[in-house]
Design a protein around this motif. Structure first.
Motif, PDB file in Angstrom:
ATOM      1  N   VAL A  60       0.763  -1.088  -0.174  1.00 27.61           N
ATOM      2  CA  VAL A  60      -0.163  -0.106   0.010  1.00 27.61           C
ATOM      3  C   VAL A  60       0.772   1.294  -0.432  1.00 27.61           C
ATOM      4  N   ARG A  61       1.097   1.934  -0.790  1.00 27.00           N
ATOM      5  CA  ARG A  61       1.498   3.329  -1.055  1.00 27.00           C
ATOM      6  C   ARG A  61       0.738   4.412  -0.903  1.00 27.00           C
ATOM      7  N   ASP A  62       1.325   5.354  -0.550  1.00 21.83           N
ATOM      8  CA  ASP A  62       0.919   6.528  -0.863  1.00 21.83           C
ATOM      9  C   ASP A  62       1.844   7.968  -0.972  1.00 21.83           C
ATOM     10  N   SER A  63       1.204   9.014  -1.455  1.00 13.27           N
ATOM     11  CA  SER A  63       1.813  10.017  -1.692  1.00 13.27           C
ATOM     12  C   SER A  63       2.049  11.280  -0.300  1.00 13.27           C
ATOM     13  N   GLY A  64       2.300  10.577   0.401  1.00 14.38           N
ATOM     14  CA  GLY A  64       1.540  11.728   2.137  1.00 14.38           C
ATOM     15  C   GLY A  64       2.964  12.287   2.677  1.00 14.38           C
ATOM     16  N   ILE A  65       2.729  11.987   3.572  1.00 16.38           N
ATOM     17  CA  ILE A  65       4.029  13.140   4.143  1.00 16.38           C
ATOM     18  C   ILE A  65       5.052  12.377   4.774  1.00 16.38           C
ATOM     19  N   GLY A  66       4.662  10.848   4.697  1.00 17.84           N
ATOM     20  CA  GLY A  66       6.657  10.391   4.564  1.00 17.84           C
ATOM     21  C   GLY A  66       6.081   9.801   6.246  1.00 17.84           C
ATOM     22  N   ILE A  67       7.752   9.328   6.718  1.00 14.56           N
ATOM     23  CA  ILE A  67       7.371   8.944   7.932  1.00 14.56           C
ATOM     24  C   ILE A  67       8.633   9.275   8.591  1.00 14.56           C
ATOM     25  N   PRO A  68       9.076   9.950   9.352  1.00  8.62           N
ATOM     26  CA  PRO A  68      10.605   9.887  10.549  1.00  8.62           C
ATOM     27  C   PRO A  68      11.317   8.972  10.092  1.00  8.62           C
ATOM     28  N   PRO A  69      12.473   8.769  10.127  1.00  6.94           N
ATOM     29  CA  PRO A  69      13.280   7.641  10.164  1.00  6.94           C
ATOM     30  C   PRO A  69      13.394   6.949  11.440  1.00  6.94           C
ATOM     31  N   GLN A  70      13.719   7.548  12.914  1.00  3.26           N
ATOM     32  CA  GLN A  70      13.292   7.278  14.020  1.00  3.26           C
ATOM     33  C   GLN A  70      12.498   6.710  14.259  1.00  3.26           C
ATOM     34  N   GLN A  71      10.711   6.733  13.629  1.00  7.70           N
ATOM     35  CA  GLN A  71       9.833   6.381  13.981  1.00  7.70           C
ATOM     36  C   GLN A  71       9.146   4.596  12.856  1.00  7.70           C
ATOM     37  N   VAL A  72      10.435   4.645  12.406  1.00  8.08           N
ATOM     38  CA  VAL A  72       9.636   4.033  11.022  1.00  8.08           C
ATOM     39  C   VAL A  72      10.681   2.290  11.517  1.00  8.08           C
ATOM     40  N   SER A 120       6.731   9.682   0.261  1.00  6.68           N
ATOM     41  CA  SER A 120       5.780   8.740   0.013  1.00  6.68           C
ATOM     42  C   SER A 120       6.153   7.976   1.151  1.00  6.68           C
ATOM     43  N   THR A 121       5.035   6.623   0.707  1.00  5.79           N
ATOM     44  CA  THR A 121       5.274   6.003   2.261  1.00  5.79           C
ATOM     45  C   THR A 121       5.176   4.484   1.681  1.00  5.79           C
ATOM     46  N   GLU A 122       5.804   3.384   1.643  1.00  2.06           N
ATOM     47  CA  GLU A 122       5.601   2.272   1.174  1.00  2.06           C
ATOM     48  C   GLU A 122       5.810   1.032   2.295  1.00  2.06           C
ATOM     49  N   PHE A 123       3.770   0.816   2.743  1.00  2.00           N
ATOM     50  CA  PHE A 123       3.419  -0.369   3.834  1.00  2.00           C
ATOM     51  C   PHE A 123       3.843  -1.484   2.540  1.00  2.00           C
ATOM     52  N   TRP A 124       4.146  -2.683   2.988  1.00  2.00           N
ATOM     53  CA  TRP A 124       4.243  -3.624   2.454  1.00  2.00           C
ATOM     54  C   TRP A 124       4.086  -4.906   2.822  1.00  2.00           C
ATOM     55  N   PHE A 125       3.915  -6.170   3.001  1.00  2.00           N
ATOM     56  CA  PHE A 125       3.794  -7.849   3.396  1.00  2.00           C
ATOM     57  C   PHE A 125       4.339  -8.943   2.087  1.00  2.00           C
ATOM     58  N   THR A 126       4.933 -10.012   2.637  1.00  5.04           N
ATOM     59  CA  THR A 126       4.355 -10.735   1.515  1.00  5.04           C
ATOM     60  C   THR A 126       3.846 -12.140   2.550  1.00  5.04           C
ATOM     61  N   LEU A 127       3.200 -13.542   1.907  1.00  4.51           N
ATOM     62  CA  LEU A 127       3.158 -14.184   1.559  1.00  4.51           C
ATOM     63  C   LEU A 127       3.645 -15.325   0.650  1.00  4.51           C
ATOM     64  N   PRO A 128       4.176 -16.628   1.007  1.00  5.32           N
ATOM     65  CA  PRO A 128       4.146 -17.451   0.373  1.00  5.32           C
ATOM     66  C   PRO A 128       3.334 -18.592  -0.365  1.00  5.32           C
ATOM     67  N   VAL A 129       3.484 -18.446  -1.924  1.00 10.41           N
ATOM     68  CA  VAL A 129       2.994 -19.216  -2.437  1.00 10.41           C
ATOM     69  C   VAL A 129       2.060 -19.726  -2.434  1.00 10.41           C
ATOM     70  N   GLN A 130       1.266 -20.620  -2.449  1.00  6.30           N
ATOM     71  CA  GLN A 130       0.895 -21.834  -1.972  1.00  6.30           C
ATOM     72  C   GLN A 130       1.586 -22.980  -2.815  1.00  6.30           C
ATOM     73  N   GLN A 131       1.739 -24.351  -2.229  1.00  5.87           N
ATOM     74  CA  GLN A 131       2.737 -24.978  -2.444  1.00  5.87           C
ATOM     75  C   GLN A 131       2.076 -26.061  -3.162  1.00  5.87           C
ATOM     76  N   PRO A 132       2.116 -26.638  -4.197  1.00  2.00           N
ATOM     77  CA  PRO A 132       0.986 -28.021  -4.176  1.00  2.00           C
ATOM     78  C   PRO A 132       1.230 -29.074  -2.809  1.00  2.00           C
ATOM     79  N   THR A 133      -0.485 -29.419  -3.256  1.00  2.00           N
ATOM     80  CA  THR A 133      -0.686 -30.201  -2.033  1.00  2.00           C
ATOM     81  C   THR A 133       0.289 -32.208  -2.539  1.00  2.00           C
TER      82      THR A 133
END
Length: 142
Positions: A60-72, A120-133
């Protein structure tokens, strides 16, 4: 054309909802908000205890105010809130809960933010792809 992931639809929806809500809550009106989802061959930030393999990366990306590095670095900790938040804007549980949900699904979560001239700020997450049974892998010889 993305592959499937194993997950709890309600809990993953809660992650998206929280990230989008935060982008809208902590930025002034008129920002650009983007949702980007793509396939990556490996998770470069995965823990060594997790299996390697393809992942889905959601951001989720936004073109907002950003987040200070000390807070990230502390955003995903319990009871942490954005610096611009007022007491009525929550308890500081949302990103902590997102981290718990994504970790329980075998993924990782993080934030990349630029403040200053190129906000800008980008919150991201990853999920493993479903493995075949194993049933899918077995031969159907008669």
């Amino acid at each position: 054309d993305l592959p499937l992931v194993d997950g709890d639809r309600t809990q993953l929806w809660r992650v998206f909802e929280n990230l989008i809500d935060n982008a809208l809550k902590y930025n002034p009106p008129g920002i650009t908000l983007s949702l980007v989802i793509n396939l990556h061959p490996l998770d470069p930030k995965r823990e060594l205890t997790r299996p390697s393999g393809p992942i889905i990366r959601c951001a989720v990306r936004d073109s907002g105010i950003g987040i200070p590095p000390q807070q990230v670095n502390s955003l995903f900790e319990l009871y942490q809130r954005g610096a611009s938040s007022s007491p009525s804007q929550g308890l500081g549980l949302g990103l902590y809960i997102c981290k718990c949900i994504i970790t329980a699904h075998g993924g990782t979560i993080g934030v990349d933010s630029l403040s200053g001239d190129q906000n800008s700020t980008e919150f991201w997450f990853t999920l493993p792809v479903q493995q075949p049974t194993t049933a899918t892998l077995q031969s159907t010889d008669a």
